[in-house]
Structures are given as C-alpha cells and as structure tokens.
Write an enzyme that holds these catalytic residues in place. Structure first.
Site, PDB file in Angstrom:
ATOM      1  N   LYS A 187       0.590  -1.244   0.276  1.00  0.00           N
ATOM      2  CA  LYS A 187       0.260   0.441  -0.047  1.00  0.00           C
ATOM      3  C   LYS A 187       0.965   0.792   0.150  1.00  0.00           C
ATOM      4  O   LYS A 187       1.345   1.553   0.647  1.00  0.00           O
ATOM      5  CB  LYS A 187      -0.884   0.392   1.171  1.00  0.00           C
ATOM      6  CG  LYS A 187      -2.114   1.257   1.104  1.00  0.00           C
ATOM      7  CD  LYS A 187      -2.197   1.752   2.936  1.00  0.00           C
ATOM      8  CE  LYS A 187      -2.047   2.798   3.699  1.00  0.00           C
ATOM      9  NZ  LYS A 187      -1.819   3.947   1.977  1.00  0.00           N
ATOM     10  N   GLU A 262       9.978   2.424  11.042  1.00  0.00           N
ATOM     11  CA  GLU A 262      10.582   3.434  10.762  1.00  0.00           C
ATOM     12  C   GLU A 262       9.343   4.934  10.716  1.00  0.00           C
ATOM     13  O   GLU A 262       8.971   4.511  10.015  1.00  0.00           O
ATOM     14  CB  GLU A 262      11.074   3.335   9.521  1.00  0.00           C
ATOM     15  CG  GLU A 262      12.457   2.111   9.061  1.00  0.00           C
ATOM     16  CD  GLU A 262      14.137   2.434  10.202  1.00  0.00           C
ATOM     17  OE1 GLU A 262      13.555   3.799  10.876  1.00  0.00           O
ATOM     18  OE2 GLU A 262      14.398   1.338  10.471  1.00  0.00           O
ATOM     19  N   CYS A 296      13.294  11.814   6.835  1.00  0.00           N
ATOM     20  CA  CYS A 296      13.398  11.913   8.488  1.00  0.00           C
ATOM     21  C   CYS A 296      14.585  11.814   9.056  1.00  0.00           C
ATOM     22  O   CYS A 296      14.366  12.215   9.985  1.00  0.00           O
ATOM     23  CB  CYS A 296      12.881  10.403   8.499  1.00  0.00           C
ATOM     24  SG  CYS A 296      13.615   9.328   7.136  1.00  0.00           S
ATOM     25  N   GLU A 395       8.739  16.940  15.167  1.00  0.00           N
ATOM     26  CA  GLU A 395       9.249  16.240  14.340  1.00  0.00           C
ATOM     27  C   GLU A 395       8.702  17.774  13.091  1.00  0.00           C
ATOM     28  O   GLU A 395       7.341  17.487  13.590  1.00  0.00           O
ATOM     29  CB  GLU A 395       8.959  15.129  13.443  1.00  0.00           C
ATOM     30  CG  GLU A 395       9.575  15.077  11.765  1.00  0.00           C
ATOM     31  CD  GLU A 395       9.600  13.452  11.605  1.00  0.00           C
ATOM     32  OE1 GLU A 395       8.245  13.379  11.688  1.00  0.00           O
ATOM     33  OE2 GLU A 395      10.619  13.684  11.031  1.00  0.00           O
TER      34      GLU A 395
HETATM   35  P1  NAP Z   1       1.775   8.412   7.826  1.00  0.00           P
HETATM   36  O1  NAP Z   1       0.647   9.805   8.198  1.00  0.00           O
HETATM   37  O2  NAP Z   1       2.177   7.932   9.549  1.00  0.00           O
HETATM   38  O3  NAP Z   1       2.166   7.542   6.776  1.00  0.00           O
HETATM   39  C1  NAP Z   1       2.208   6.634   6.427  1.00  0.00           C
HETATM   40  C2  NAP Z   1       1.549   5.563   5.508  1.00  0.00           C
HETATM   41  O4  NAP Z   1       0.518   5.156   6.908  1.00  0.00           O
HETATM   42  C3  NAP Z   1       0.384   6.150   4.403  1.00  0.00           C
HETATM   43  O5  NAP Z   1       0.620   4.612   3.636  1.00  0.00           O
HETATM   44  C4  NAP Z   1      -0.519   6.180   5.513  1.00  0.00           C
HETATM   45  O6  NAP Z   1      -1.859   6.137   4.675  1.00  0.00           O
HETATM   46  C5  NAP Z   1      -0.622   4.100   6.350  1.00  0.00           C
HETATM   47  N1  NAP Z   1      -1.715   4.843   7.396  1.00  0.00           N
HETATM   48  C6  NAP Z   1      -2.289   6.046   7.659  1.00  0.00           C
HETATM   49  N2  NAP Z   1      -3.062   5.265   9.111  1.00  0.00           N
HETATM   50  C7  NAP Z   1      -2.794   4.019   8.964  1.00  0.00           C
HETATM   51  C8  NAP Z   1      -3.992   2.925  10.212  1.00  0.00           C
HETATM   52  N3  NAP Z   1      -4.766   3.171  10.643  1.00  0.00           N
HETATM   53  N4  NAP Z   1      -3.687   1.909   9.993  1.00  0.00           N
HETATM   54  C9  NAP Z   1      -2.281   1.483   8.443  1.00  0.00           C
HETATM   55  N5  NAP Z   1      -1.896   2.589   8.016  1.00  0.00           N
HETATM   56  C10 NAP Z   1      -2.125   3.963   8.242  1.00  0.00           C
HETATM   57  O7  NAP Z   1       3.415   9.520   7.596  1.00  0.00           O
HETATM   58  P2  NAP Z   1       3.657   9.540   6.676  1.00  0.00           P
HETATM   59  O8  NAP Z   1       3.101  11.339   6.796  1.00  0.00           O
HETATM   60  O9  NAP Z   1       2.978   9.473   5.554  1.00  0.00           O
HETATM   61  O10 NAP Z   1       4.995  10.434   6.186  1.00  0.00           O
HETATM   62  C11 NAP Z   1       5.740  10.998   6.934  1.00  0.00           C
HETATM   63  C12 NAP Z   1       6.811  10.519   7.936  1.00  0.00           C
HETATM   64  O11 NAP Z   1       7.153   9.877   7.710  1.00  0.00           O
HETATM   65  C13 NAP Z   1       7.526  11.409   9.144  1.00  0.00           C
HETATM   66  O12 NAP Z   1       7.727  10.957  10.039  1.00  0.00           O
HETATM   67  C14 NAP Z   1       8.842  10.667   8.502  1.00  0.00           C
HETATM   68  O13 NAP Z   1       9.736  10.759   9.372  1.00  0.00           O
HETATM   69  C15 NAP Z   1       8.235   9.030   8.736  1.00  0.00           C
HETATM   70  N6  NAP Z   1       9.497   8.823   7.984  1.00  0.00           N
HETATM   71  C16 NAP Z   1      10.027   8.040   8.596  1.00  0.00           C
HETATM   72  C17 NAP Z   1      11.779   7.660   7.584  1.00  0.00           C
HETATM   73  C18 NAP Z   1      12.200   6.817   7.751  1.00  0.00           C
HETATM   74  O14 NAP Z   1      13.041   5.124   7.893  1.00  0.00           O
HETATM   75  N7  NAP Z   1      12.973   6.915   9.433  1.00  0.00           N
HETATM   76  C19 NAP Z   1      11.376   7.394   6.311  1.00  0.00           C
HETATM   77  C20 NAP Z   1      10.085   8.310   5.507  1.00  0.00           C
HETATM   78  C21 NAP Z   1       9.483   9.010   6.267  1.00  0.00           C
HETATM   79  P3  NAP Z   1      -2.450   7.465   4.526  1.00  0.00           P
HETATM   80  O15 NAP Z   1      -1.725   7.531   2.261  1.00  0.00           O
HETATM   81  O16 NAP Z   1      -3.650   7.022   4.088  1.00  0.00           O
HETATM   82  O17 NAP Z   1      -1.909   8.380   4.229  1.00  0.00           O
END
Ligand code: NAP
Length: 493
Positions: A187, A262, A296, A395
C-alpha cells in the site's frame, strides 16, 4: 503508463487517466479514486488513482497467502533475474518515472531521478542477494548429529509506505521481501500513488507470478488497517509518522505479527569551532532544506559552538538567500514546493509556535508566489532557540531548521542526544578526537562525520534508535532479519 482509461469525465473536452490496483494477477478498478495533484501547480491533476476497498484488500491478502508456498520454492536463479530485470527497467525509465515523482511529490528533478536510480540499485542489489543466501552447519553437542540453521520466508509481507520517498522506500521493502521468498501486499501513500504505480507496473511486466505481488492503493484507515489487522499477513513493514507507527505496533502486537517501524527524526548536526565553514554550511543546507526538508533524516537541529556561531549563521543566511525555490521540474530549482496543503499548514504552524516561544526568525518562513500556484515556502531558519522548545523537540517535516548555541563539544553532544528520536546524527569538525568520540557516543542509528545527516547508501543498513525506529534494520544484508525466520534443523544419521 496508462492502465484503464475512465473516459470523458471532465466536461467532454478532457480525458483523464485512471490507474488501477493489481490484485491476484489482475488490474482491477474500484468505486473511489484519488486525484493526484501537482504541488508545484495545484491546478494540474496528474491522474486519478483507484482506491481499493477493504474487500479488495482482503482479496489481495488471500491471493498473496495462496501464492506463498510456490513462491518460497521458486528457483533462486529465476527470482534473482526477475529482481535484476526490475532494476534494469527502472534504470531505463528513471527520467520519466523521476519526472513523475517530482511532479507528484515536489522534490526537484535531480532528486526525483536520483531516487528512482536508487530504487533501481536496490532491486539489483537484492537480485544478487537471492543467490548469496547462506545458512550455518554446526556439529551438535550430541554425537553423530548435525545442526543446520536456515532461513525461511515469513510468508505474506504487508508493506505500508509514506509519501516522501515514493520510489526508494517501496523499493527497499518490496525487493528484500520478494528476494527472501515472501509474497507482498503493498500500500503506497494515498497522496503520491503515481510513482508507486509505475514501479508496480514494472514489477508486473517483469513476470512476477500471480498473487506474489499485490498493489493496493487507498487510504491508511481502510487498506492500511486491513493489512495490519488481517491474520494472514505474517509481517508488517511500516514507514511513516510516530503516531501511525504506534497504532500499527499495538495492533500487530495484539495478534503477535512480526513488525518493523521506521518513523520520525529530530536529527542534530553539530558544528564545532574547528569545522570547515563552507562544508558545514553545505551540510546544513543539504541536510535541512533539500527535498524541501521532508526527510526523516533532515538536520532540523543545528547545534553550533560559540567560536564559529556568528560566522556560521551569516554564511548560512547568505547561502539561503541564494537558494532558488520553485517548480520541482524547473532545472534551476534548488528546493521544490511543500507536498500539500496539510503539510504546509503544519510547517506554518510550527513557524508561528517557534516565534511565540521566543525563537528569532533569522531567515525565510514566508509563502512565495511563483508562475504557477503551488505550496511554495521560503526555507526558514531560527536562531536563539533552546533544546526545550517545541521547534527542537517535535518533527516539523518541512524546510524549517533551528540553531542551538552551545559552549563546547561536551554540551553539543549532550544536546544532540537529548531527543526522543535517534535516526541520524552528524558532526562537522576537523578534530579526529571529537569525530571519534561522537561516532562512539551519538545515540542514533546512523552517524555522519563532515556529511549531511540525510543521504545514505542503498546497500547498507538503514534505521534508528529510540522513537525513530522499532525492530530490525532495513536495507543491505541486514534486511534478511525482518524478511526471514530462522529454522534450526537437527539431522541424525
Ligand atoms: P503517515 O501519515 O504515518 O502515513 C504513513 C503510511 O501509513 C501511509 O501509507 C498512510 O496511509 C498509512 N496509514 C495511515 N493510517 C493508517 C492506519 N490506521 N493503519 C495502517 N496504515 C495507516 O506518515 P506520512 O505523513 O506519510 O510520512 C511522513 C512521516 O514518515 C514522517 O514522520 C517521517 O519522518 C516518516 N518517515 C520515516 C522514514 C524512516 O525511515 N525513518 C522515512 C521516511 C519518512 P495514507 O496514505 O492514507 O496516509
């Protein structure tokens, strides 16, 4: 590539492409779709992408489960060649997919093409790893018995990825999952499905057997939730925010599924008095602002010692004044737009909060107008901040960084480690003594010396500590820890 055209849906003069999901060996449509908007030009809809519903996601999981045992025993040569071919096709299409990535996510064209190249290298790396899998053979403590330690695939791996690396993160999850014999339900983020779709198409066209790879676009609350809760998903690999990660963890633990998270970062870049000033400024600009700060591993806390502080601030501000903020696909652009309205609002909120807390806005923070309407934000730099302010603890995930003044190396290290995150930590110094000490004592999964905190190799482990990560490392050979389970065989004569 076009997969399924919806027809003439916009007033009869314009046709918009609709891209489908890939479930159980078929491209399938659905009732709902998302509009993929270009953040550099919000009047441009790139295309429509079908959102899978819960039933379709269940079907994808069942297909993956049914294909598991055949894929686990699929020949390693054929599996290796498949991954290598996916990598080669990605390389051949890096310009077009990189352009699509930049259009939908907003990172600059070199960043977009670079990311697709990295995704290609990851597939090729794991194509090689398929043939390099090893086990152990030991004598038993009992006579005439051998002990053989092997790795089995996990089974069905559910992959949930964020929007900020739409090519690299899917690649570093899909490639090892397939390499080690797992079937996949993937997904992508709802906000940026285009690049993921292009990669899915390449995987399908390479000839992956039916059910082995399933691609389900849609909402986290529906598709993501089904992946996390469905008992047929044996392992869940998630990259995204701390908040979502925490809920994924709770659900996975409750049903005792293997999982890996992550999440966020609040990465420090320490600059000591003896640092090469121009390199330190480049590390800060690259780490804090490139990819619009939406990494990140972004250096959002710049921890600077007294002796170089004034020079560093002046040079950094001077460098920021020369950065070109603009349309992601304009070759002159250094920093593209923020990904969408919600993220822009979050960035602006933190800029206001920092001001209220007493931080001094030394540069930027304004909305910018460009030829096309987009989410353009001037990179923001705060000075006179302390490590207890929200701007230094939470963040932001945008082009916003702050400087913390410290008196010496010891204070710098203590501030660098004083965070609930622990992804990447950097230091700029000419001192071997301090660089060595920092490498040993920085509480982070990745430590950078005289380099930006962001920007990593594709063949070595990636991940963090504390609130940034949970579970085993991603990428490189270390990825096998997550995608396999160890089996110990006792063989008597
Ligand atoms: P997010 O809002 O947590 O979403 C991540 C993924 O999870 C999306 O595909 C999202 O779907 C899905 N999701 C949302 N609610 C869910 C649920 N209840 N159950 C299962 N999946 C669900 O994060 P984001 O805004 O896309 O990404 C930004 C974050 O990612 C930042 O905090 C960044 O630091 C972190 N990040 C970390 C790394 C690392 O390797 N440490 C790398 C890149 C990014 P939707 O598409 O519907 O939102």
């Amino acid at each position: 590539r076009l997969v399924g055209l919806t027809g003439n849906q916009f007033g009869g003069c314009m046709q918009r492409e609709k891209y489908l999901n890939y479930i159980a060996g078929e491209w399938v449509g659905g009732d709902e779709s998302s509009e993929n908007i270009n953040p550099s030009n919000i009047s441009e809809v790139i295309a429509d992408y079908v959102r899978a519903d819960r039933q379709q996601t269940k079907h994808a999981i069942e297909a993956a489960s049914a294909a598991s045992s055949d894929w686990a025993s699929y020949g390693v040569q054929a599996r290796s060649e498949l991954l290598d071919e996916i990598g080669n096709t990605l390389l051949a299409q890096k310009e077009s997919i990189g352009t699509l990535l930049s259009r939908e996510e907003g990172k600059t064209l070199p960043e977009g093409i670079g990311e697709v190249t990295r995704a290609a290298h990851i597939f090729k790396f794991f194509g090689g790893e398929v043939l390099r899998q090893t086990g152990d053979l030991l004598p038993s403590i009992r006579p005439e018995i051998d002990v053989e330690i092997l790795r089995d695939p996990m089974g069905v791996v559910g992959i949930i990825s964020p929007w900020n690396f739409p090519a690299a993160i899917p690649a570093w999850k899909i490639a090892p999952a397939l390499a080690y014999g797992n079937c996949v339900v993937f997904k992508p983020a709802d906000l940026v499905p285009g690049t993921a779709h292009a990669i899915a198409r390449i995987i399908v066209d390479a000839g992956v057997p039916s059910g082995v790879f399933n691609f389900v676009m849609g909402r986290g609350s529906v598709v993501g939730d089904e992946i996390v809760t469905n008992p047929k998903v044996d392992a869940i690999t998630f990259t995204g925010s701390v908040e979502t990660g925490r809920s994924v963890a709770q659900t996975a633990v409750a049903r005792m599924a293997k999982f890996q998270l992550e999440m966020g970062g609040k990465n420090p870049l320490v600059v000591l008095d003896d640092a090469d000033l121009s390199n330190a400024v480049e590390c800060a600009v690259n780490g804090a602002y490139f990819s619009t700060g939406q990494r990140c591993t972004a250096s959002s806390r710049l921890v600077v010692t007294d002796g170089i502080y004034d020079q560093f601030v002046d040079s950094l501000v001077n460098r920021l004044e020369r950065l070109k903020i603009g349309n992601a696909i304009d070759p002159n652009t250094d920093v593209g737009p923020v990904v969408d309205k919600n993220q822009l609002n979050q960035d602006l909120y933190y800029i206001e909060e920092a001001k209220k807390e007493g931080a001094k806005l030394a540069f930027g923070g304004d909305l910018l107008t460009r030829e096309t309407e987009g989410f353009y934000l001037q990179p923001a730099l705060f000075t006179e901040t302390d490590n207890d302010m929200r701007i230094n603890r939470e963040e932001v995930f945008g082009p916003v960084a702050s400087i913390i003044r410290v008196s010496d190396y010891e204070e710098a290290l203590s501030i660098a480690n004083d965070t609930e995150f622990g992804l990447s930590s950097g230091i700029c110094t000419a001192s071997l003594k301090y660089a060595t000490h920092f490498r040993r004592h920085a509480q982070a999964g990745m430590v950078m010396v005289n380099l930006p905190t962001a920007g990593v190799d594709s063949h070595v482990p990636f991940g963090g500590r504390k609130g940034s990560s949970y579970g085993s490392r991603e990428q490189g050979r270390y990825a096998q820890e997550f995608y396999t389970t160890v089996k110990t065989n006792y063989v008597g004569s």
